[in-house]
Design an enzyme around this catalytic site. Structure first.
Site, mmCIF file in Angstrom:
data_model
loop_
_atom_site.group_PDB
_atom_site.id
_atom_site.type_symbol
_atom_site.label_atom_id
_atom_site.label_comp_id
_atom_site.label_asym_id
_atom_site.label_seq_id
_atom_site.Cartn_x
_atom_site.Cartn_y
_atom_site.Cartn_z
ATOM 1 N N GLY A 12 7.912 43.743 -3.677
ATOM 2 C CA GLY A 12 7.778 44.460 -2.421
ATOM 3 C C GLY A 12 6.821 45.631 -2.398
ATOM 4 C CB SER A 13 4.040 46.866 -4.509
ATOM 5 O OG SER A 13 3.204 45.736 -4.579
ATOM 6 C CG ASN A 14 0.939 44.052 -0.667
ATOM 7 O OD1 ASN A 14 0.129 44.959 -0.563
ATOM 8 N ND2 ASN A 14 0.676 42.934 -1.319
ATOM 9 C CG LEU A 87 5.326 25.481 4.623
ATOM 10 C CD1 LEU A 87 3.916 26.025 4.370
ATOM 11 C CD2 LEU A 87 5.332 23.964 4.442
ATOM 12 C CG ASN A 100 0.577 35.172 3.510
ATOM 13 O OD1 ASN A 100 1.370 35.956 2.986
ATOM 14 N ND2 ASN A 100 -0.022 34.214 2.823
ATOM 15 C CG HIS A 102 -3.860 33.548 -0.793
ATOM 16 N ND1 HIS A 102 -2.718 32.924 -1.237
ATOM 17 C CD2 HIS A 102 -4.866 33.092 -1.574
ATOM 18 C CE1 HIS A 102 -3.029 32.120 -2.235
ATOM 19 N NE2 HIS A 102 -4.325 32.202 -2.466
ATOM 20 C CG ASP A 143 -2.238 30.046 0.944
ATOM 21 O OD1 ASP A 143 -1.680 31.028 1.469
ATOM 22 O OD2 ASP A 143 -2.008 29.666 -0.213
ATOM 23 C CD GLU A 172 -2.322 42.150 -2.838
ATOM 24 O OE1 GLU A 172 -2.253 40.923 -2.943
ATOM 25 O OE2 GLU A 172 -1.585 42.944 -3.480
#
Length: 189
Positions: A12-14, A87, A100, A102, A143, A172
């Site tokens: 969960g850092s993002n 998904l 999202n 990636h 993706d 990010e």
């Protein structure tokens, strides 16, 4: 006020970076964090920052509309995937804009099983000269949604997958919250 729901499966850092970015913003709030992993550290990060959390099972996600009902009741404007590995089913992609991030320059190194360290290992193994991030819309395939934003970084011959991961992580954190905000307000003056 725009409301975001974050979906995360891991550390969960993002997610934390997004929550902190919008903390105190009068126009955008991170309403909730959702996880398919009851042991995800993302849940602890969110709770520490005052964000309500929810967990769900595979059966609830794929064979029920309870999550859709709760998100609708909460008046969510956008779902953000921040390290979410499943998904996303059509019932959610048809109802909400979902974005999202990636850890590669799609279409390279995307698809099922290509996440996190697996991506960085492939980049190094294939002697790529650059890598980066892709922020994209989510559809019913891994993706393959329309690309919103990409940023790249150099990959040196001496870089290990961990070195590449650190470079990607910086990208990010620098770009994801800002792009989320831009997408929320596209077309509004």
């Amino acid at each position: 006020m725009k409301k975001i729901a974050i979906f995360a499966s891991g550390s969960g850092s993002n997610a934390q970076n997004i929550i902190e970015y919008f903390n105190g913003n009068r126009n955008v709030i991170v309403d909730s964090l959702w996880s398919n992993n009851e042991n995800a550290y993302a849940l602890i990060r969110a709770e520490r920052l005052g964000v309500e959390t929810f967990t769900f099972s595979r059966d609830e996600f794929y064979h029920s509309i309870d999550i859709l009902d709760e998100l609708t009741d909460r008046k969510i404007d956008m779902i953000v995937l921040a390290g979410f590995l499943w998904l996303v089913p059509r019932y959610l992609t048809e109802e909400f804009p979902i974005i999202n991030i990636h850890p590669a320059l799609l279409p390279k190194y995307g698809g099922k099983g290509m996440y996190g360290h697996f991506v960085h290992e492939a980049v190094v193994k294939n002697k790529e000269k650059s890598s980066g991030i892709t922020i994209h819309y989510v559809n019913e395939k891994y993706d393959e949604g329309n690309i919103i934003f990409q940023a790249n970084c150099d990959v040196e011959k001496s870089d290990t997958p961990d070195d590449v991961a650190q470079k990607i992580h910086l990208l990010e954190h620098e770009h994801f919250p800002r792009v989320i905000e831009e997408v929320l307000y596209q077309g509004q003056d």
